[in-house]
Every structure is written in C-alpha cells, then in structure tokens.
Enzyme design. Structure first.
Site, PDB file in Angstrom:
ATOM      1  N   LYS A  10       0.890  -1.194  -0.074  1.00 30.65           N
ATOM      2  CA  LYS A  10      -0.090   0.080   0.022  1.00 30.65           C
ATOM      3  C   LYS A  10       0.599   1.105   0.611  1.00 30.65           C
ATOM      4  CE  LYS A  10      -1.870  -0.950   3.906  1.00 30.65           C
ATOM      5  NZ  LYS A  10      -0.977  -2.218   4.327  1.00 30.65           N
ATOM      6  N   ARG A  85      -9.148   1.766   9.549  1.00 32.10           N
ATOM      7  CA  ARG A  85      -8.748   0.840  10.209  1.00 32.10           C
ATOM      8  C   ARG A  85      -9.823   0.032  10.701  1.00 32.10           C
ATOM      9  NH1 ARG A  85      -2.787   1.474   9.835  1.00 32.10           N
ATOM     10  NH2 ARG A  85      -1.764  -0.963  10.127  1.00 32.10           N
ATOM     11  N   ARG A 119      11.666  -5.693   4.713  1.00 34.00           N
ATOM     12  CA  ARG A 119      11.806  -4.484   4.537  1.00 34.00           C
ATOM     13  C   ARG A 119      12.680  -4.222   5.421  1.00 34.00           C
ATOM     14  NH1 ARG A 119       6.334  -1.617   4.873  1.00 34.00           N
ATOM     15  NH2 ARG A 119       6.469  -3.108   7.140  1.00 34.00           N
ATOM     16  N   ARG A 152      11.762  -1.870  10.717  1.00 36.91           N
ATOM     17  CA  ARG A 152      11.127  -1.484  11.607  1.00 36.91           C
ATOM     18  C   ARG A 152      10.749  -2.318  12.731  1.00 36.91           C
ATOM     19  NH1 ARG A 152       5.612   0.241   8.029  1.00 36.91           N
ATOM     20  NH2 ARG A 152       4.419  -0.840   9.188  1.00 36.91           N
ATOM     21  N   ARG A 163      -0.257  -8.570  13.873  1.00 32.17           N
ATOM     22  CA  ARG A 163      -0.116  -7.423  12.073  1.00 32.17           C
ATOM     23  C   ARG A 163      -1.444  -8.069  12.084  1.00 32.17           C
ATOM     24  NH1 ARG A 163       4.805  -5.116  10.773  1.00 32.17           N
ATOM     25  NH2 ARG A 163       2.900  -4.075   9.082  1.00 32.17           N
TER      26      ARG A 163
HETATM   27  P1  AP5 Z   1       4.447  -1.403   1.786  1.00 33.48           P
HETATM   28  O1  AP5 Z   1       4.908  -0.943   0.999  1.00 33.48           O
HETATM   29  O2  AP5 Z   1       5.395  -0.938   2.938  1.00 33.48           O
HETATM   30  O3  AP5 Z   1       3.726  -2.710   2.229  1.00 33.48           O
HETATM   31  P2  AP5 Z   1       2.479  -1.735   3.594  1.00 33.48           P
HETATM   32  O4  AP5 Z   1       1.192  -2.491   2.919  1.00 33.48           O
HETATM   33  O5  AP5 Z   1       2.282  -0.226   3.643  1.00 33.48           O
HETATM   34  O6  AP5 Z   1       3.069  -2.376   4.666  1.00 33.48           O
HETATM   35  P3  AP5 Z   1       3.145  -1.659   5.843  1.00 33.48           P
HETATM   36  O7  AP5 Z   1       2.793  -3.109   6.690  1.00 33.48           O
HETATM   37  O8  AP5 Z   1       3.516  -0.638   6.194  1.00 33.48           O
HETATM   38  O9  AP5 Z   1       1.425  -1.583   6.462  1.00 33.48           O
HETATM   39  P4  AP5 Z   1       1.138  -1.568   7.824  1.00 33.48           P
HETATM   40  O10 AP5 Z   1      -0.442  -1.084   7.522  1.00 33.48           O
HETATM   41  O11 AP5 Z   1       0.366  -2.862   9.126  1.00 33.48           O
HETATM   42  O12 AP5 Z   1       1.530  -0.375   8.420  1.00 33.48           O
HETATM   43  P5  AP5 Z   1       0.656   0.793   8.950  1.00 33.48           P
HETATM   44  O13 AP5 Z   1       2.927   1.132   9.096  1.00 33.48           O
HETATM   45  O14 AP5 Z   1       0.145   1.343   8.134  1.00 33.48           O
HETATM   46  O15 AP5 Z   1       5.516  -3.128   1.135  1.00 33.48           O
HETATM   47  C1  AP5 Z   1       6.596  -3.732   2.594  1.00 33.48           C
HETATM   48  C2  AP5 Z   1       7.324  -4.592   1.650  1.00 33.48           C
HETATM   49  O16 AP5 Z   1       7.351  -4.743   0.557  1.00 33.48           O
HETATM   50  C3  AP5 Z   1       8.687  -2.915   1.218  1.00 33.48           C
HETATM   51  O17 AP5 Z   1       9.769  -3.316   1.477  1.00 33.48           O
HETATM   52  C4  AP5 Z   1       8.684  -3.600  -0.231  1.00 33.48           C
HETATM   53  O18 AP5 Z   1       9.800  -2.042  -0.477  1.00 33.48           O
HETATM   54  C5  AP5 Z   1       7.986  -4.381  -0.399  1.00 33.48           C
HETATM   55  N1  AP5 Z   1       7.359  -3.967  -1.655  1.00 33.48           N
HETATM   56  C6  AP5 Z   1       6.140  -3.098  -2.098  1.00 33.48           C
HETATM   57  N2  AP5 Z   1       5.542  -3.981  -3.536  1.00 33.48           N
HETATM   58  C7  AP5 Z   1       6.249  -5.274  -4.097  1.00 33.48           C
HETATM   59  C8  AP5 Z   1       5.951  -5.836  -4.909  1.00 33.48           C
HETATM   60  N3  AP5 Z   1       5.046  -5.650  -5.647  1.00 33.48           N
HETATM   61  N4  AP5 Z   1       7.191  -6.854  -5.140  1.00 33.48           N
HETATM   62  C9  AP5 Z   1       7.933  -7.063  -4.391  1.00 33.48           C
HETATM   63  N5  AP5 Z   1       8.461  -6.393  -3.210  1.00 33.48           N
HETATM   64  C10 AP5 Z   1       7.122  -5.067  -2.682  1.00 33.48           C
HETATM   65  O19 AP5 Z   1       0.891   1.096  10.871  1.00 33.48           O
HETATM   66  C11 AP5 Z   1       1.871   0.283  11.413  1.00 33.48           C
HETATM   67  C12 AP5 Z   1       0.775   0.262  13.024  1.00 33.48           C
HETATM   68  O20 AP5 Z   1       0.376   2.380  12.888  1.00 33.48           O
HETATM   69  C13 AP5 Z   1       0.133  -0.665  12.848  1.00 33.48           C
HETATM   70  O21 AP5 Z   1       0.107  -1.045  13.754  1.00 33.48           O
HETATM   71  C14 AP5 Z   1      -0.453   0.736  14.162  1.00 33.48           C
HETATM   72  O22 AP5 Z   1       0.021   0.247  15.354  1.00 33.48           O
HETATM   73  C15 AP5 Z   1      -1.019   2.309  13.628  1.00 33.48           C
HETATM   74  N6  AP5 Z   1      -1.417   2.623  13.387  1.00 33.48           N
HETATM   75  C16 AP5 Z   1      -1.405   3.126  11.286  1.00 33.48           C
HETATM   76  N7  AP5 Z   1      -2.370   3.567  11.070  1.00 33.48           N
HETATM   77  C17 AP5 Z   1      -3.840   3.305  12.260  1.00 33.48           C
HETATM   78  C18 AP5 Z   1      -5.010   3.660  12.494  1.00 33.48           C
HETATM   79  N8  AP5 Z   1      -5.696   4.465  10.800  1.00 33.48           N
HETATM   80  N9  AP5 Z   1      -5.690   3.144  12.871  1.00 33.48           N
HETATM   81  C19 AP5 Z   1      -4.752   2.813  13.875  1.00 33.48           C
HETATM   82  N10 AP5 Z   1      -3.454   1.905  14.425  1.00 33.48           N
HETATM   83  C20 AP5 Z   1      -3.254   2.578  12.428  1.00 33.48           C
END
Ligand code: AP5
Length: 220
Positions: A10, A85, A119, A152, A163
C-alpha cells in the site's frame, strides 16, 4: 484509500500514485512513526501499541488524522494509506472527507510475510527498501543519503503475526462496509511494483481520470 493487510504494498503504491497525481500521500503509519521519532506527546502515547502491532485507539487516531487533513497540502486531494482501519474510523471519516474510491490490495499470506521480513527503512529520509525485491545499491545503506538502514520494530516475527490477526479481526470488516457503499475495487497486488502500479492506474483512471500534470515528488 488503500485497504489491505500489512506488507501488501500500500505504501509503495500510494507514494507513487500521489506523486503522479500531485496530491498528498497520507500514511497514518508514517505520521505516527514521525511523532515517535520527534518525541511528541502523541508519539509517546502510541509507541507501545505500534511495537506490539496493535491498533492505536480510535480517538487518538481520529484527532491526528483530522489535524493533518486541515493543512493546506491536503486541499488538492489525497491518497489515504492505513486509515481507516476500523468501522468506527470509517464512519467518522464520512463526516470529515468522504472517499471516492477504496482499493483492496490482495496478496497471499506467504508473500506478505516475505515482504515484511525483508523490509528495511532509511531512518533519515524514510525511503523503503527490501533485501530481496528492492535492495539498496550498497548493502545496508540508503542509496540517497548513505544512512544505515533499519528494520521496523513491528517487522519482527511476533508483531507481524499479531498485525495479521489484528487486520483480520478489526480491519477486514471494512471490505464489506465499502462493498455495500459501492466504493470498493480489488487489486491483485502480486508481481513487481511496476506491474501492480499499471493495474492500479487502470482502476483509478476509471473512477478519476487524470486531468493535471504531476506536481509533487514521491514521499518514499
Ligand atoms: P509496503 O509498501 O511498505 O507495504 P504496506 O502495505 O504499506 O505495509 P505496512 O506494513 O507499512 O502496512 P501496515 O498497514 O501494517 O503498517 P502501517 O505503517 O500502516 O511494502 C512492504 C515491503 O514490500 C517493502 O519492503 C517494499 O519494498 C516491498 N514491496 C512493495 N511492493 C512490492 C512488490 N510489488 N513486489 C515486491 N516487493 C514489494 O501501520 C503501522 C502501525 O501503525 C499499525 O500496526 C498501528 O499500530 C498504527 N496505525 C497506523 N494507522 C492506524 C490506524 N488508522 N488506526 C490505528 N492504528 C494505526
């Protein structure tokens, strides 16, 4: 808005699409990590939740998001990544900024875990790498500023497993929520980032045809 399990890509796609469309990439994960790094009151409150892979409470999250959306750089539009979320966040968002389109990223569990485990992130400029699929030119160092890449805390096996459970329990119900409102499109998130971006572009163009030239550099 991009909806999908951790590691589905994403953030990678949101950064590219927002740059191409000249709109804000609003990642709530990035917003919270920046607050932790800066040691703000919000950062101190959310640190433990994030380390464990738990969601931050809705009231905190909504306050942070509303503040961010009132800044001038959100006026031209935005790609939301990681928010809402929960159903409570989704219904609150309807009052603040209704969404045009929700894209559900779909990927196998095995690939999700591989992507998360591999990552690495630059702590200085936040560029995201992957030891397998997007390695830096020099192992362990950011291509842009040479800083040592880090993992991370929530990309360790225990928090990753949590998660996934949290996603299934608290966030996956949003798929039906947006389906019922006619806003959901699904995206096959396998393949290279370029292949995924091409599929995504077709979905977005069908809902919001591109009218303006890109104006903003990618945030990742
Ligand atoms: P990446 O693009 O970083 O994936 P992502 O879907 O963004 O994954 P996240 O882990 O960041 O999502 P998340 O929802 O768990 O975390 P968030 O930061 O939102 O890609 C991942 C890896 O794959 C990278 O190494 C990339 O290079 C690689 N990659 C990407 N595309 C690829 C492809 N096509 N082919 C090969 N490799 C590829 O949230 C973290 C924490 O924040 C949550 O756990 C929670 O505690 C808090 N939080 C955030 N938002 C909220 C909310 N709205 N409410 C409550 N808590 C929240």
């Amino acid at each position: 808005m991009f909806l999908g399990p951790p590691g589905a890509g994403k953030g990678t796609q949101a950064a590219a699409l927002a740059a191409q469309r000249g709109v804000l990439h609003l990642s709530t994960g990035d917003l919270l990590r920046a607050a932790i790094a800066a040691g703000t009151p919000l950062g101190r409150e959310v640190d433990q939740y994030m380390r464990a892979g738990e969601l931050v409470p809705d009231d905190l999250m909504l306050r942070a998001l509303s503040d961010r959306l009132t800044r001038p750089d959100a006026r031209a539009g935005f790609v939301l990544d990681g928010f809402p979320r929960t159903i409570a966040q989704a219904s609150a968002l309807e009052q603040i900024a209704p969404l045009d389109l929700v894209v559900s990223f779909e990927l196998s569990q095995e690939t999700l875990v591989e992507r998360l485990s591999g990552r690495r992130v630059c702590p200085r400029c936040q560029t995201v790498y992957n030891v397998t699929t997007r390695p830096p030119r020099l192992a362990g160092r950011c291509d842009l500023d040479g800083a040592e890449l880090v993992q991370r805390p929530d990309d360790q096996p225990g928090p990753i497993a949590n998660r996934m459970k949290v996603y299934a329990r608290q966030t996956a119900p949003l798929l039906q929520y947006y389906q019922e409102r006619g806003r959901l499109r699904t995206l096959a998130a396998n393949g290279s980032p370029e292949e995924v971006a091409a599929r995504l572009r077709r979905i977005v163009d069908a809902v919001r045809p591109e009218t303006t030239a890109p104006t903003r550099p990618a945030s990742r």
